[in-house]
Design an enzyme around this catalytic site. Structure first.
Site, mmCIF file in Angstrom:
data_model
loop_
_atom_site.group_PDB
_atom_site.id
_atom_site.type_symbol
_atom_site.label_atom_id
_atom_site.label_comp_id
_atom_site.label_asym_id
_atom_site.label_seq_id
_atom_site.Cartn_x
_atom_site.Cartn_y
_atom_site.Cartn_z
ATOM 1 C CE LYS A 95 -0.668 0.173 5.050
ATOM 2 N NZ LYS A 95 -0.043 1.478 5.255
ATOM 3 C CG MET A 127 -0.314 7.921 11.544
ATOM 4 S SD MET A 127 1.387 8.365 11.126
ATOM 5 C CE MET A 127 2.307 7.359 12.299
ATOM 6 C CB CYS A 128 -1.232 2.327 8.738
ATOM 7 S SG CYS A 128 -0.063 3.378 7.817
ATOM 8 C CB VAL A 129 -3.881 0.604 13.212
ATOM 9 C CG1 VAL A 129 -4.994 -0.111 13.975
ATOM 10 C CG2 VAL A 129 -2.641 -0.276 13.159
ATOM 11 C CB THR A 132 -6.644 -0.103 7.650
ATOM 12 O OG1 THR A 132 -5.500 0.369 6.916
ATOM 13 C CG2 THR A 132 -7.125 -1.415 7.058
#
Length: 200
Positions: A95, A127-129, A132
Site C-alpha cells: 500500500k 495512522m495506518c491501523v 484501515t
C-alpha cells in the site's frame, strides 16, 4: 454491546479475516521499534496462528515508504516481520497510503472471500491501523481492534502545546476515535476466528 465494546464478552464473536497492518522490520526491530514491540509481535504472531487455524482470511499489509524512508521498498526495514504462508487464504497487499483500502486490491479481496468481520492489528495506531479500520467500518464490516495488538510511537513534546504524549495513550485515543461501532477493548487473546462464508 455498549459504546466502544466496553461490555465485550470474554470471547468476542468470531471474525472471518485478520488484517495485519505494517508489521515491518523498521517498526518492530532496533532503534526505530515502537514501544512494547516485543509484546506486539507476540500478540500479532498469536493472532496470525489462530486465524490460520480457524480458516480465516489473513491479509498482511506492507507499507511502501518514500525513497530514503525506513520502509522504502526492498530495503531491510520494509520486509515483513512475520513469515507469510502465501495462498488463497493468506495474501500480502502493498500500500502507498495509510488506508490499506486506498488504491489497493484489499476491498476486492475481502469481498471475493465473502468476509463479513475483520480484526485489525499492527502499526501505527493513529495512522495506518486507524485509517484501515475506519474504511472497513465505512464499508459495512464488523471491526475488532484488539487493544493490546496495535502500537505506535510517543508523540514528541511541542512547546506551548503539550509534553510528550505516551505511545499507549496515543493508541488508546486512536482506537476510541473510531466510534461506537468498533470493538476496541477486546484483548487479542479473546479474538476468535472462523472461515468466511465465501463469495456471494
Amino acid at each position: 454491546m455498549d459504546q466502544h465494546g466496553d461490555t465485550a464478552p470474554p470471547h468476542a464473536r468470531p471474525v472471518d479475516a485478520l488484517i495485519v497492518v505494517d508489521v515491518q522490520t523498521a517498526f518492530v526491530v532496533g532503534d526505530g521499534a515502537v514501544p512494547g514491540a516485543v509484546r506486539l509481535v507476540d500478540r500479532t504472531a498469536d493472532l496470525i496462528a489462530r486465524a490460520r487455524q480457524g480458516g480465516a482470511f489473513v491479509v498482511h499489509l506492507q507499507n511502501d515508504g518514500d525513497p530514503g524512508a525506513e520502509d522504502e521498498p526492498h530495503t531491510p526495514g520494509w520486509e515483513l516481520h512475520h513469515p507469510v504462508r502465501h495462498g488463497p487464504a493468506e495474501v500480502v497487499v502493498r500500500k502507498p497510503y495509510d488506508d490499506g483500502f486506498r488504491e489497493t486490491p484489499l476491498g476486492g479481496l475481502l469481498a471475493d472471500a465473502g468476509v463479513r468481520a475483520v480484526a485489525v492489528c499492527g502499526v501505527m495506531s493513529e495512522m495506518c491501523v486507524q485509517a484501515t479500520a475506519r474504511t472497513a467500518l465505512e464499508r459495512g464490516y464488523r471491526v475488532v481492534v484488539p487493544h493490546d495488538a496495535h502500537a505506535t510511537q510517543d508523540v514528541p513534546a511541542a512547546p506551548g502545546i503539550s509534553g510528550v504524549v505516551p505511545a499507549a495513550t496515543v493508541s488508546r485515543v486512536a482506537a476510541y476515535a473510531l466510534g461506537s461501532d468498533a470493538e476496541v477493548t477486546v484483548p487479542a487473546a479473546a479474538v476468535t476466528f472462523t472461515a468466511p462464508a465465501g463469495a456471494l
